[in-house]
Write a protein that holds these residues in place. Structure first.
Motif, PDB file in Angstrom:
ATOM      1  N   ALA A   1       0.944  -1.102  -0.197  1.00  0.00           N
ATOM      2  CA  ALA A   1      -0.040   0.033   0.047  1.00  0.00           C
ATOM      3  C   ALA A   1       0.838   1.187  -0.020  1.00  0.00           C
ATOM      4  N   ALA A   2       0.442   2.182  -0.604  1.00  0.00           N
ATOM      5  CA  ALA A   2       1.217   3.475  -0.988  1.00  0.00           C
ATOM      6  C   ALA A   2       1.138   4.210   0.512  1.00  0.00           C
ATOM      7  N   THR A   3       2.358   4.688   0.957  1.00  0.00           N
ATOM      8  CA  THR A   3       2.262   5.620   2.353  1.00  0.00           C
ATOM      9  C   THR A   3       2.315   6.934   1.710  1.00  0.00           C
ATOM     10  N   ASN A   4       1.915   7.875   2.766  1.00  0.00           N
ATOM     11  CA  ASN A   4       1.867   9.261   2.325  1.00  0.00           C
ATOM     12  C   ASN A   4       2.966  10.023   2.146  1.00  0.00           C
ATOM     13  N   ASP A   5       4.137   9.337   2.229  1.00  0.00           N
ATOM     14  CA  ASP A   5       5.599  10.130   2.004  1.00  0.00           C
ATOM     15  C   ASP A   5       5.990   9.729   0.902  1.00  0.00           C
TER      16      ASP A   5
ATOM     17  N   LEU B   1      19.665   2.616  -2.156  1.00  0.00           N
ATOM     18  CA  LEU B   1      18.479   2.326  -2.487  1.00  0.00           C
ATOM     19  C   LEU B   1      18.268   0.771  -2.793  1.00  0.00           C
ATOM     20  N   SER B   2      17.290   0.237  -2.206  1.00  0.00           N
ATOM     21  CA  SER B   2      17.344  -1.130  -2.347  1.00  0.00           C
ATOM     22  C   SER B   2      15.962  -1.773  -3.211  1.00  0.00           C
ATOM     23  N   LYS B   3      16.099  -2.485  -4.322  1.00  0.00           N
ATOM     24  CA  LYS B   3      14.872  -3.070  -4.920  1.00  0.00           C
ATOM     25  C   LYS B   3      13.889  -1.990  -5.153  1.00  0.00           C
ATOM     26  N   LYS B   4      14.480  -1.028  -6.099  1.00  0.00           N
ATOM     27  CA  LYS B   4      13.426   0.024  -6.606  1.00  0.00           C
ATOM     28  C   LYS B   4      13.172  -0.312  -7.893  1.00  0.00           C
TER      29      LYS B   4
ATOM     30  N   LEU C   1       9.981   7.061  -4.444  1.00  0.00           N
ATOM     31  CA  LEU C   1      10.819   7.055  -3.039  1.00  0.00           C
ATOM     32  C   LEU C   1      10.034   7.315  -1.772  1.00  0.00           C
ATOM     33  N   THR C   2      10.404   6.918  -0.551  1.00  0.00           N
ATOM     34  CA  THR C   2       9.979   7.379   0.746  1.00  0.00           C
ATOM     35  C   THR C   2      10.895   8.857   0.915  1.00  0.00           C
ATOM     36  N   GLU C   3      10.340   9.264   2.097  1.00  0.00           N
ATOM     37  CA  GLU C   3      11.073  10.540   2.647  1.00  0.00           C
ATOM     38  C   GLU C   3      12.355  10.334   2.990  1.00  0.00           C
ATOM     39  N   GLN C   4      12.419   9.107   3.694  1.00  0.00           N
ATOM     40  CA  GLN C   4      13.901   8.591   4.106  1.00  0.00           C
ATOM     41  C   GLN C   4      14.896   8.406   3.172  1.00  0.00           C
ATOM     42  N   GLU C   5      14.233   7.703   1.953  1.00  0.00           N
ATOM     43  CA  GLU C   5      15.253   7.444   0.751  1.00  0.00           C
ATOM     44  C   GLU C   5      15.622   8.686   0.144  1.00  0.00           C
ATOM     45  N   ILE C   6      14.644   9.687  -0.016  1.00  0.00           N
ATOM     46  CA  ILE C   6      14.943  10.941  -0.760  1.00  0.00           C
ATOM     47  C   ILE C   6      16.162  11.440   0.059  1.00  0.00           C
ATOM     48  N   LEU C   7      16.121  11.693   1.445  1.00  0.00           N
ATOM     49  CA  LEU C   7      17.162  12.321   2.197  1.00  0.00           C
ATOM     50  C   LEU C   7      18.302  11.359   2.120  1.00  0.00           C
TER      51      LEU C   7
END
Length: 306
Positions: A130-134, A170-173, A187-193
């Motif tokens: 499921a897609a998360t908000n970030d 980044l893993s398995k994108k 990407l998530t916010e953490q991955e962007i940072l």
């Protein structure tokens, strides 16, 4: 003479009466025989019907409905019921995880390429998270990508420093889109940072950021990110947001320069050899039982060479 005539008449009447009785009895016999035959036939038909229904019930218990691919469905493709066909198979001839319910298929994603008439089982599918908000789509042009990378491929993004240290950022994108040397990842916010930190790290320390493809992304587990985001770099980005743009631009220019250099060194003979290897790779990929390790090693070699 008169008596003789009367006696003859009586004999004739008696004969006719006897014949009539015989005919009547014969007709009664025929009727009774016909009724008996019909009753016997009906009873036999009922017996056959019962036996046929019993056999049908037994066969129904021994058969099961299953779904098969109606066309070639590529790995990573989201399934629709229109891509599948329902068929009947002996219950003892199908895997225990065969999917029978339509709702258990719709919207799921294939782990591997499914050839037409391939039986769909639960182990061949997975459900999209499921897609998360970030979650955000990020366009990236500073990553050195494999020459054979295509849209929908699954990659790891790594960073390699001049010291030889190599980390997974980044893993398995999944590559959502690919245009020239620019790819789009979700990407998530953490991955962007983490990616932003790696970009500046690469810019400051002359490191290279590159991508590696998975051989069988539906089967292989995702790698664990090992790149430690640099707190000092993140502070530097917060103080000077322009440094991230300069770092991305610098890496993009470097990646393009390396690509131009590689393309310039490509001779007709090298191109022909590359095409031959691609044909061999595709043929090997279509044959079951091929060793994935060899392919993975090849991809690793391609990525680190960039």
């Amino acid at each position: 003479m008169l008596r003789l005539r009367q006696r003859t008449k009586h004999l004739i009447y008696a004969a006719l009466s006897g014949a009539s009785i015989v005919v009547i009895l014969f007709i009664i016999y025929l009727i009774m025989s016909q009724n008996h035959y019909k009753q016997t036939q009906k009873a036999l038909e009922q017996k056959y019907d019962v036996e046929i229904n019993r056999l049908k019930e037994e066969r129904a218990k021994q058969m099961t409905q299953a779904w098969v691919a109606g066309r070639q469905i590529e790995a990573g493709e989201k399934l629709s019921i229109t891509d599948l066909e329902q068929k009947e198979y002996p219950a003892d001839r199908v895997p225990s995880d065969v999917i029978r319910s339509r709702d258990s298929i719709e919207g799921k994603i294939t782990k591997i390429t499914l050839k037409p008439n391939t039986l769909v089982t639960d182990s061949l599918l997975y459900e999209e998270e499921a897609a998360t908000n970030d979650l955000r789509n990020r366009e990236i042009s500073f990553v050195k990508i494999p020459a054979v990378l295509r849209s929908k491929d699954v990659i790891d993004v790594r960073i390699q420093f001049p010291t030889g240290q190599d980390y997974i950022i980044l893993s398995k994108k999944k590559v959502k889109d690919l245009k020239a040397s620019t790819l789009t990842l979700t990407l998530t916010e953490q991955e962007i940072l983490s990616l932003s930190s790696a970009v500046v790290d690469a810019y400051l320390h002359k490191a290279s950021i590159y991508a590696l493809t998975y051989v069988e992304p539906g089967i292989q587990l995702s790698a664990i990110p090992t790149y430690p985001a640099n707190d000092q770099v993140l502070k530097l980005i917060s103080k000077d947001p322009n440094i991230l743009k300069r770092a991305e631009h610098g890496l993009s220019v470097t990646s393009r320069a390396l690509l131009e250099k590689d393309l310039g060194a490509l001779t007709p003979q090298t191109a022909s050899e590359f095409e031959g290897k691609q044909v061999e790779y595709l043929q090997a990929a279509q044959q079951p039982g091929q060793t994935l390790q060899a392919n993975e090693s090849s991809n690793m070699g391609t990525g680190t060479g960039h």
